[in-house]
Design a protein around this motif. Structure first.
Motif, mmCIF file in Angstrom:
data_model
loop_
_atom_site.group_PDB
_atom_site.id
_atom_site.type_symbol
_atom_site.label_atom_id
_atom_site.label_comp_id
_atom_site.label_asym_id
_atom_site.label_seq_id
_atom_site.Cartn_x
_atom_site.Cartn_y
_atom_site.Cartn_z
ATOM 1 N N ALA A 8 0.832 -1.203 0.000
ATOM 2 C CA ALA A 8 0.000 0.000 0.000
ATOM 3 C C ALA A 8 0.869 1.257 0.000
ATOM 4 O O ALA A 8 0.570 2.242 -0.679
ATOM 5 C CB ALA A 8 -0.932 -0.012 1.205
ATOM 6 N N ALA A 9 1.966 1.196 0.750
ATOM 7 C CA ALA A 9 2.886 2.335 0.761
ATOM 8 C C ALA A 9 3.632 2.483 -0.556
ATOM 9 O O ALA A 9 4.212 3.537 -0.826
ATOM 10 C CB ALA A 9 3.883 2.172 1.911
ATOM 11 N N SER A 10 3.581 1.423 -1.391
ATOM 12 C CA SER A 10 4.303 1.448 -2.669
ATOM 13 C C SER A 10 3.499 2.059 -3.801
ATOM 14 O O SER A 10 3.973 2.104 -4.934
ATOM 15 C CB SER A 10 4.702 0.023 -3.062
ATOM 16 N N GLY A 11 2.265 2.483 -3.514
ATOM 17 C CA GLY A 11 1.524 3.149 -4.577
ATOM 18 C C GLY A 11 0.119 2.646 -4.824
ATOM 19 O O GLY A 11 -0.524 3.077 -5.780
ATOM 20 N N LEU A 12 -0.392 1.721 -3.995
ATOM 21 C CA LEU A 12 -1.779 1.316 -4.156
ATOM 22 C C LEU A 12 -2.691 2.496 -3.799
ATOM 23 O O LEU A 12 -2.401 3.260 -2.875
ATOM 24 C CB LEU A 12 -2.103 0.120 -3.251
ATOM 25 N N PRO A 13 -3.813 2.657 -4.515
ATOM 26 C CA PRO A 13 -4.702 3.798 -4.265
ATOM 27 C C PRO A 13 -5.541 3.608 -3.007
ATOM 28 O O PRO A 13 -6.734 3.341 -3.061
ATOM 29 C CB PRO A 13 -5.575 3.834 -5.534
ATOM 30 N N VAL A 14 -4.915 3.730 -1.826
ATOM 31 C CA VAL A 14 -5.607 3.585 -0.551
ATOM 32 C C VAL A 14 -5.217 4.768 0.333
ATOM 33 O O VAL A 14 -4.131 5.342 0.171
ATOM 34 C CB VAL A 14 -5.259 2.257 0.143
ATOM 35 N N PRO A 15 -6.079 5.166 1.281
ATOM 36 C CA PRO A 15 -5.746 6.290 2.169
ATOM 37 C C PRO A 15 -4.565 5.964 3.073
ATOM 38 O O PRO A 15 -4.316 4.799 3.405
ATOM 39 C CB PRO A 15 -7.037 6.498 2.974
ATOM 40 N N GLY A 16 -3.858 7.009 3.514
ATOM 41 C CA GLY A 16 -2.669 6.826 4.320
ATOM 42 C C GLY A 16 -2.928 6.129 5.645
ATOM 43 O O GLY A 16 -2.095 5.345 6.116
ATOM 44 N N TRP A 17 -4.103 6.406 6.254
ATOM 45 C CA TRP A 17 -4.365 5.797 7.554
ATOM 46 C C TRP A 17 -4.462 4.282 7.465
ATOM 47 O O TRP A 17 -4.189 3.567 8.446
ATOM 48 C CB TRP A 17 -5.653 6.358 8.162
#
Length: 501
Positions: free
Chosen positions: A245-254
């Motif tokens: 997710a931190a690598s660029g998946l379109p999900v919110p930071g939380w």
């Protein structure tokens, strides 16, 4: 290994043939080199698993184009496979210790082969990811038993060389993967990357049926720790999903923070349950043995260093206009070096070297090579020799490290031990894919070159960890003292039985 002279029972009838291990034919079982045939058969699985692991990275570009997906989404074709593999390896080893390693190994090949065919027919990226999970279930049954089958088949004095042959088969799969993958993607399309597994799987099934020995020592399990399996799966999945997710998946930071929090909680719950349940999925006492604990750290680090470049190099080279086929040929230098180090390590190093000495030498070699990646231009002329040097170091290190680990684990738990080795291998592989993708994403503003430097820095840091693990791990003589009955408890609810081969 002494020939098996035990009376062979009559052929099991249907459907017992699906649940009973078949003995090898007498003409094979009585041969003095029968153990070599068993090791050669296991090499089919080692070859196939690593071929699949390295070949898939060459499909990322085609998959992004066909399914209009981001790199972070496409990498789940690899990560879904690796996550399922990591979660299932230890339970697969536990089941194999109880029900027979040959039986579950062959079932693993059947599932893997059928799932490979399904991957080639996938109509969408989501379907492909789902079929990869099924493929991983079969791979878990194979890989959890591969190391155990080698170590229980080979004579004690030949265990390291047998593990070296298995490592060489893995290296051959890795070596052919990029080249074959690049050629298939460039000429016939990405689907053939999966269909190529099918004929190898059929050959391996037939060979395993006739050449693999039946399980001699089994551990009967009264109850299976399903809750432990769920906690382990949640911990590993959430941890790697957080990295992805931190690598660029379109999900919110939380959600990234939440995923890491769930992973930590599930990991703590898994350890707590293993300490309290009468029939644990993993004997935590194994991890208190020094050779096992530090050996597993080294195994994870080594495979992260091995697989990180398999993602990094194609991205760097294709960004410069190099074809997938050429990138695949360049990548071949890494597993080719691995094969040289694994099979020629005994000739390259003095015979007086202990396994610990071989581990230290190997880790030192690939630390120097990964450090050089930070200083030189990442061109084909530099990448080929440096990747080959990384492979040589890893090839020296891996068989010796595996021998240290398996030498410290009781024979009755060899399936579980093999599952642990392969679980850390799968986790290292997954982290290699995820962390390199993360580094490339975080350095996107500076271009591919900046991402490559960050990725190289990660590989150097992990190489340092591998050197530390080799230094702190005991030599082979120390690990023998931790064999059955010393430091490893027998859990309630299990008993050990011996079965003829």
């Amino acid at each position: 290994m002494a020939p098996d002279t035990t009376h062979t029972p009559s052929r099991p009838r249907w459907p017992a043939v699906l649940t009973v291990e078949r003995a090898r034919p007498e003409g094979i079982r009585s041969r003095p080199n029968a153990w070599r045939l068993a090791v050669a058969t296991v090499c089919f699985g080692a070859f196939m698993g690593q071929l699949d692991a390295s070949i898939v990275t060459l499909t990322y570009g085609s998959l992004r184009t066909e399914f209009d997906a981001s790199l972070a989404a496409v990498e789940w074709v690899s990560l879904a496979y690796l996550l399922a593999l990591v979660a299932l390896l230890v339970p697969a080893g536990r089941l194999a210790d109880a029900h027979g390693r040959k039986l579950l190994y062959l079932y693993g090949f059947a599932v893997f082969t059928l799932a490979s065919a399904a991957c080639g027919l996938a109509p969408s990226l989501a379907a492909l990811v789902g079929f990869r999970v099924a493929q991983a279930a079969g791979a878990a049954l194979m890989q959890a038993n591969s190391v155990a089958l080698v170590t229980t088949s080979a004579p004690r004095g030949r265990m390291r060389s047998a593990l070296g042959v298995q490592a060489a088969a893995q290296a051959l799969g890795l070596a052919l993967g990029p080249t074959v993958g690049g050629a298939l993607v460039s000429t016939m399309g990405w689907r053939w990357v999966f269909w190529v597994n099918v004929p190898v799987g059929v050959i391996a099934l037939v060979s395993g049926h006739y050449l693999l020995p039946r399980t001699r020592a089994r551990t009967k399990v009264v109850r299976f720790d399903w809750a432990g399996l769920v906690l382990l799966a949640v911990a590993t999945t959430c941890a790697l999903l957080g990295v992805s997710a931190a690598s660029g998946l379109p999900v919110p930071g939380w959600s990234v923070v939440l995923l890491f929090g769930v992973a930590a909680s599930a990991g703590w719950g898994f350890v707590r349950r293993q300490r309290r349940t009468a029939t644990p999925l993993l004997e935590l006492a194994l991890l208190r043995v020094r050779a096992v604990a530090w050996g597993l750290v080294g195994a994870l680090s080594g495979y992260l260093v091995l697989f990180g470049p398999l993602v990094l190099v194609p991205v760097v080279l294709t960004a410069r206009g190099v074809s997938e086929l050429t990138a695949g040929v360049v990548l071949t230098a890494l597993p080719a070096g691995f094969a040289l180090g694994a099979t020629g390590g005994d000739r390259l190093l003095p015979r007086s070297f202990s396994d610990r000495g071989r581990c230290l030498t190997g880790t030192g070699v690939f630390l120097l090579a990964t450090g050089a990646l930070l200083a030189v231009p990442l061109t084909i002329a530099w990448l080929v020799p440096l990747l080959a040097l990384v492979g040589v170091g890893l090839g020296m290190f891996t068989p010796a490290n595996n021998a240290l680990i398996m030498g410290a684990i009781p024979a009755r738990s060899s399936g579980t031990g093999g599952g642990l080795v392969n679980m850390t291998r799968g986790l290292g592989t997954a982290l290699g894919v995820a962390l390199v993708t993360l580094a490339l994403h975080l350095a996107a503003g500076g271009g591919t070159e900046a991402g490559a430097r960050w990725s190289a820095a990660i590989l150097v840091a992990v190489s340092v960890v591998a050197v530390v693990s080799a230094w702190l791990g005991p030599d082979r003589g120390e690990s023998r003292s931790a064999r059955p009955g010393r430091g490893v408890r027998r859990c309630a609810g299990r008993r050990t039985t011996r079965v003829s081969r």
